[in-house]
Design a protein around this motif. Structure first.
Motif: not given
Length: 257
Positions: A197-207
């Motif tokens: 389960i991967s949590c991330e809030w940086n949209p560039d990192a999410l991409e």
């Protein structure tokens, strides 16, 4: 004594092929430009050659260490080389360097910001063009895919990535609270985790994370990506009592998460 030869010898001793090509070009420009216009500059160049840190690639992007080849002497060399060649519009010194090492883009690493909330990438593009997207190999077939101009990446934890990829995690559910582009998520999936389960809030990192997952043959379905703030109720409900391990990696500390 030939100053051009001295600089080339320092390059040969200090660096491998790409770095040598880069600095040999600087030596030639120094001989044609700086040595004439700024006497005594050779000592500065030699000092920077000897003090420079490791040279790094991000895919086909060549990244100079933070602070390398900056300051008045190098700025003058850039200006003079452009004037001498009539190539100011093409980037002068840095465009020559980019071509010398065969890179699509040449950049300089800047200080990674830890106060902007998203740990975004911070590089200065010196020459080249096109998309910042690159693919960088990781442990056991992992391939990290990200925009080098927007996402943080460090070679310094390569050994740790290898270690994580060798963990005995088969059948486990693992929570990666600050996933970024998948530094730990991707190696954990390769190591055999049943679910990450991967949590991330940086949209560039999410991409970048999603792009890296697509490159993992048949393993992406084991990863649940939860975008946004990991303190919200949705995340708590999704993970509470379900995880065998929790990965924490937020700089400078992860207490608030």
């Amino acid at each position: 004594e030939n100053p051009n030869k001295r600089l080339e010898e320092a390059v040969t001793e200090a660096h491998a092929a790409a770095g040598e090509a880069f600095l040999r070009e600087a030596a030639g420009l120094e001989a044609r430009c700086l040595h004439k216009h700024l006497p005594g500059s050779l000592a500065t160049l030699l000092g920077e050659v000897q003090d420079m840190g490791s040279l790094q690639w991000r895919g086909d992007v060549f990244v100079l260490p933070r602070g390398a080849f900056g300051g008045p002497v190098w700025e003058a060399l850039d200006r003079l080389s452009a004037e001498a060649s009539g190539q100011a519009a093409q980037g002068g010194l840095w465009e020559r360097m980019r071509k010398a090492v065969g890179a699509r883009m040449l950049a300089r690493q800047q200080e990674i910001r830890v106060d902007d909330g998203v740990r975004g990438g911070n590089i200065q593009v010196l020459a080249g063009h096109g998309s910042g997207w690159v693919i960088v190999p990781g442990p056991k077939g992992v391939r990290y895919s990200f925009d080098v101009t927007k996402c943080m990446f460090s070679e310094g934890n390569a050994g740790e990535k290898e270690r994580v990829a060798s963990w005995a995690v088969k059948g486990e559910t693992i929570l990666d609270l600050y996933a970024g582009i998948g530094f730990w998520t991707l190696p954990l999936l390769v190591a055999g985790a049943e679910r990450v389960i991967s949590c991330e809030w940086n949209p560039d990192a999410l991409e970048g994370l999603r792009s890296g997952l697509e490159l993992l043959d048949g393993l992406a379905e084991r990863c649940q990506v939860l975008p946004g703030d990991n303190r919200r109720d949705e995340v708590r409900q999704a993970v509470e009592g379900k995880c065998d391990r929790v990965i924490l990696g937020l700089i400078p500390f992860s207490r608030d998460g």
